[in-house]
Design a protein around this motif. Structure first.
Motif, PDB file in Angstrom:
ATOM      1  N   MET A   1       0.652  -1.239   0.155  1.00 19.80           N
ATOM      2  CA  MET A   1       0.025   0.041  -0.071  1.00 19.80           C
ATOM      3  C   MET A   1       0.714   1.122   0.000  1.00 19.80           C
ATOM      4  O   MET A   1       0.312   2.327  -0.324  1.00 19.80           O
ATOM      5  N   GLU A   2       2.057   1.084   0.470  1.00 19.15           N
ATOM      6  CA  GLU A   2       2.921   2.236   0.679  1.00 19.15           C
ATOM      7  C   GLU A   2       3.325   3.124  -0.808  1.00 19.15           C
ATOM      8  O   GLU A   2       2.919   4.283  -0.965  1.00 19.15           O
ATOM      9  N   PRO A   3       3.616   2.258  -1.850  1.00 16.77           N
ATOM     10  CA  PRO A   3       4.003   2.806  -2.934  1.00 16.77           C
ATOM     11  C   PRO A   3       2.452   3.287  -3.533  1.00 16.77           C
ATOM     12  O   PRO A   3       2.504   4.641  -4.234  1.00 16.77           O
ATOM     13  N   LEU A   4       1.271   2.857  -3.444  1.00 18.62           N
ATOM     14  CA  LEU A   4       0.257   3.280  -3.915  1.00 18.62           C
ATOM     15  C   LEU A   4      -0.260   4.704  -3.447  1.00 18.62           C
ATOM     16  O   LEU A   4      -0.469   5.803  -3.969  1.00 18.62           O
ATOM     17  N   ILE A   5      -0.129   4.833  -2.038  1.00 14.76           N
ATOM     18  CA  ILE A   5      -0.352   5.978  -1.118  1.00 14.76           C
ATOM     19  C   ILE A   5       0.650   7.083  -1.642  1.00 14.76           C
ATOM     20  O   ILE A   5       0.135   8.320  -1.827  1.00 14.76           O
ATOM     21  N   HIS A   6       1.952   6.813  -1.730  1.00 16.89           N
ATOM     22  CA  HIS A   6       3.062   7.673  -2.196  1.00 16.89           C
ATOM     23  C   HIS A   6       2.934   8.051  -3.430  1.00 16.89           C
ATOM     24  O   HIS A   6       2.666   9.567  -3.572  1.00 16.89           O
ATOM     25  N   GLY A   7       2.094   7.719  -4.539  1.00 12.28           N
ATOM     26  CA  GLY A   7       1.768   7.980  -5.837  1.00 12.28           C
ATOM     27  C   GLY A   7       0.832   8.904  -5.828  1.00 12.28           C
ATOM     28  O   GLY A   7       0.807   9.904  -6.413  1.00 12.28           O
ATOM     29  N   ILE A   8      -0.381   8.455  -4.955  1.00 12.68           N
ATOM     30  CA  ILE A   8      -1.327   9.373  -4.768  1.00 12.68           C
ATOM     31  C   ILE A   8      -1.130  10.851  -4.236  1.00 12.68           C
ATOM     32  O   ILE A   8      -1.386  11.804  -5.003  1.00 12.68           O
ATOM     33  N   MET A 146       2.802  -0.241  -9.219  1.00 13.81           N
ATOM     34  CA  MET A 146       1.476   0.374  -8.251  1.00 13.81           C
ATOM     35  C   MET A 146       1.888   1.894  -8.143  1.00 13.81           C
ATOM     36  O   MET A 146       0.672   2.680  -8.137  1.00 13.81           O
ATOM     37  N   PHE A 147       3.076   2.463  -7.792  1.00 13.73           N
ATOM     38  CA  PHE A 147       3.108   3.857  -7.887  1.00 13.73           C
ATOM     39  C   PHE A 147       3.047   4.321  -8.985  1.00 13.73           C
ATOM     40  O   PHE A 147       2.252   5.503  -9.010  1.00 13.73           O
ATOM     41  N   THR A 148       3.575   3.699 -10.171  1.00 17.73           N
ATOM     42  CA  THR A 148       3.184   4.562 -11.568  1.00 17.73           C
ATOM     43  C   THR A 148       1.682   4.607 -11.696  1.00 17.73           C
ATOM     44  O   THR A 148       1.184   5.764 -12.314  1.00 17.73           O
ATOM     45  N   LEU A 149       1.062   3.648 -11.396  1.00 21.03           N
ATOM     46  CA  LEU A 149      -0.519   3.410 -11.741  1.00 21.03           C
ATOM     47  C   LEU A 149      -1.411   4.624 -10.952  1.00 21.03           C
ATOM     48  O   LEU A 149      -2.310   5.516 -11.289  1.00 21.03           O
ATOM     49  N   VAL A 153      -3.383   7.506 -12.584  1.00 19.31           N
ATOM     50  CA  VAL A 153      -5.041   7.516 -12.338  1.00 19.31           C
ATOM     51  C   VAL A 153      -5.309   8.807 -11.530  1.00 19.31           C
ATOM     52  O   VAL A 153      -6.291   9.490 -12.082  1.00 19.31           O
ATOM     53  N   VAL A 154      -4.450   9.492 -10.778  1.00 16.60           N
ATOM     54  CA  VAL A 154      -4.705  10.625 -10.273  1.00 16.60           C
ATOM     55  C   VAL A 154      -4.825  11.954 -11.186  1.00 16.60           C
ATOM     56  O   VAL A 154      -5.756  12.849 -11.173  1.00 16.60           O
ATOM     57  N   SER A 155      -3.807  11.863 -12.298  1.00 18.47           N
ATOM     58  CA  SER A 155      -3.888  12.697 -13.316  1.00 18.47           C
ATOM     59  C   SER A 155      -5.170  12.760 -13.942  1.00 18.47           C
ATOM     60  O   SER A 155      -5.701  13.719 -14.305  1.00 18.47           O
ATOM     61  N   TRP A 156      -5.923  11.447 -14.384  1.00 20.30           N
ATOM     62  CA  TRP A 156      -7.006  11.194 -15.381  1.00 20.30           C
ATOM     63  C   TRP A 156      -8.303  11.809 -14.457  1.00 20.30           C
ATOM     64  O   TRP A 156      -9.028  12.525 -14.675  1.00 20.30           O
ATOM     65  N   VAL A 157      -8.163  11.424 -13.088  1.00 16.21           N
ATOM     66  CA  VAL A 157      -9.263  11.883 -12.216  1.00 16.21           C
ATOM     67  C   VAL A 157      -9.466  13.484 -12.133  1.00 16.21           C
ATOM     68  O   VAL A 157     -10.346  13.863 -11.984  1.00 16.21           O
ATOM     69  N   TRP A 158      -8.108  14.109 -11.742  1.00 10.23           N
ATOM     70  CA  TRP A 158      -8.201  15.393 -11.547  1.00 10.23           C
ATOM     71  C   TRP A 158      -8.638  16.218 -12.822  1.00 10.23           C
ATOM     72  O   TRP A 158      -9.357  17.104 -12.726  1.00 10.23           O
ATOM     73  N   PHE A 159      -8.070  16.076 -14.064  1.00  6.26           N
ATOM     74  CA  PHE A 159      -8.449  16.219 -15.153  1.00  6.26           C
ATOM     75  C   PHE A 159      -9.791  16.236 -15.418  1.00  6.26           C
ATOM     76  O   PHE A 159     -10.647  17.205 -15.976  1.00  6.26           O
ATOM     77  N   LEU A 160     -10.478  15.382 -15.421  1.00  9.12           N
ATOM     78  CA  LEU A 160     -11.995  15.146 -15.320  1.00  9.12           C
ATOM     79  C   LEU A 160     -12.757  15.997 -14.317  1.00  9.12           C
ATOM     80  O   LEU A 160     -13.819  16.590 -14.637  1.00  9.12           O
ATOM     81  N   SER A 161     -12.413  16.049 -13.119  1.00  9.90           N
ATOM     82  CA  SER A 161     -12.908  16.976 -11.889  1.00  9.90           C
ATOM     83  C   SER A 161     -12.899  18.264 -12.268  1.00  9.90           C
ATOM     84  O   SER A 161     -13.821  18.929 -12.265  1.00  9.90           O
ATOM     85  N   LEU A 162     -11.671  18.790 -12.913  1.00  7.82           N
ATOM     86  CA  LEU A 162     -11.533  20.079 -13.438  1.00  7.82           C
ATOM     87  C   LEU A 162     -12.592  20.662 -14.249  1.00  7.82           C
ATOM     88  O   LEU A 162     -13.194  21.566 -14.353  1.00  7.82           O
ATOM     89  N   ALA A 163     -12.709  19.560 -15.186  1.00 10.09           N
ATOM     90  CA  ALA A 163     -13.622  20.056 -16.227  1.00 10.09           C
ATOM     91  C   ALA A 163     -15.219  20.139 -15.700  1.00 10.09           C
ATOM     92  O   ALA A 163     -15.878  20.919 -16.206  1.00 10.09           O
ATOM     93  N   ILE A 164     -15.339  19.317 -14.976  1.00  9.36           N
ATOM     94  CA  ILE A 164     -16.883  19.104 -14.187  1.00  9.36           C
ATOM     95  C   ILE A 164     -17.017  20.473 -13.444  1.00  9.36           C
ATOM     96  O   ILE A 164     -18.141  21.200 -13.522  1.00  9.36           O
ATOM     97  N   VAL A 165     -16.104  20.768 -12.829  1.00 14.05           N
ATOM     98  CA  VAL A 165     -16.156  21.747 -11.847  1.00 14.05           C
ATOM     99  C   VAL A 165     -16.247  23.241 -12.759  1.00 14.05           C
ATOM    100  O   VAL A 165     -17.211  24.012 -12.571  1.00 14.05           O
ATOM    101  N   GLY A 166     -15.332  23.172 -13.759  1.00 12.34           N
ATOM    102  CA  GLY A 166     -15.560  24.311 -14.769  1.00 12.34           C
ATOM    103  C   GLY A 166     -16.793  24.461 -15.317  1.00 12.34           C
ATOM    104  O   GLY A 166     -17.334  25.526 -15.612  1.00 12.34           O
ATOM    105  N   ARG A 167     -17.509  23.500 -15.707  1.00 14.06           N
ATOM    106  CA  ARG A 167     -18.999  23.319 -16.269  1.00 14.06           C
ATOM    107  C   ARG A 167     -19.725  23.929 -15.268  1.00 14.06           C
ATOM    108  O   ARG A 167     -20.754  24.795 -15.628  1.00 14.06           O
TER     109      ARG A 167
END
Length: 207
Positions: A1-8, A146-149, A153-167
Motif C-alpha cells: 500500500m505504501e507505493p500506492l499512497i505515495h503515488g497518490i 503500483m506507484f506509477t499507476l 490515475v490521479v492525473s485522469w481523475v483530476w482533469f475530469l474533475s477540473l472540467a466538471i467543476v469548470g462546467r
C-alpha cells in the motif's frame, strides 16, 4: 500500500497548483454548454501525462539529469514558455453567456493546445521527470508499477474533475467575472514559476 499512497499524494501535490494545463482544462469545461465537447482537452491531457509519467518511471530522469546542457536548455525553455503562456492567459477574456459555445475551442484546437501545454511545457516535464521519476527509484517490480499507476490515475481523475467543476462554474458565473479573476490569478502564478525557472537557469549557468 505504501507505493500506492505515495503515488497518490505525490501526484496530487504536483498537479494541484494553478498552471497552464489546469487553467486550460477548467476553461474548456466552463466555456462549453455541453460537457462532452470539453472531453478532447481532458483526454489529451490525460494521455500526455500518462506518457510523461511512464517515461519518467522508465528511467528518462536519469538520462536528463546526466547532461548539464540539457537541464540548462529545459530551464531556459521553461522560462520563455511560461512567460508567454502567462501573457496568453492574462489577455484571455472568457465569454460566459448565450454565445459561449462559440468561444469554446474546437476538438482539434483543444487537442493541439492541450498537447502543447503538456508535452512542450518544460516546467511540467521537470516536475514529472525530476520528482516522479526520481521518487520511483525507491521501488522495484510490482511496487514500482503500483506507484506509477497511482500517479496516472490521479492525473485522469483530476482533469475530469477540473472540467466538471469548470462546467458548473460556467453555469453559475453568467458574466464570466470569476473566470476572468481566475485567469489573472493564474497568469501571475505562472509568471512566478517562470521567474523561478529563469533563476534556476541563471544559477546553473554560473556554476
Amino acid at each position: 500500500m505504501e507505493p500506492l499512497i505515495h503515488g497518490i499524494l505525490l501526484a496530487f501535490g504536483l498537479i494541484l497548483p494553478l498552471g497552464v494545463q489546469n487553467v486550460f482544462i477548467f476553461n474548456q469545461g466552463a466555456t462549453h454548454t455541453n460537457f462532452m465537447k470539453a472531453l478532447p482537452a481532458v483526454i489529451t491531457a490525460g494521455i500526455c501525462d500518462t506518457i510523461l509519467i511512464y517515461l519518467a518511471v522508465a528511467g528518462v530522469s536519469v538520462i536528463v539529469f546526466s547532461f548539464e546542457w540539457l537541464k540548462l536548455l529545459l530551464f531556459l525553455a521553461g522560462f520563455l514558455f511560461l512567460a508567454y503562456m502567462g501573457w496568453v492567459i492574462w489577455k484571455d477574456n472568457p465569454t460566459i453567456n448565450s454565445k459561449r459555445e462559440q468561444k469554446g475551442f474546437s476538438a482539434r484546437r483543444q487537442i493541439t493546445f492541450a498537447t502543447s501545454v503538456s508535452l512542450l511545457n518544460p516546467h511540467a516535464i521537470l516536475d514529472t521527470i525530476g520528482v516522479i521519476g526520481t521518487s520511483s527509484l525507491g521501488y522495484t517490480g510490482y511496487e514500482k508499477w503500483m506507484f506509477t499507476l497511482a500517479c496516472i490515475v490521479v492525473s485522469w481523475v483530476w482533469f475530469l474533475s477540473l472540467a466538471i467543476v469548470g462546467r458548473k462554474i460556467g453555469q453559475i458565473d453568467g458574466n464570466g467575472k470569476f473566470l476572468n479573476y481566475l485567469n489573472k490569478t493564474s497568469a501571475v502564478i505562472i509568471w512566478i514559476m517562470a521567474l523561478y525557472m529563469g533563476y534556476q537557469f541563471y544559477v546553473l549557468l554560473g556554476e
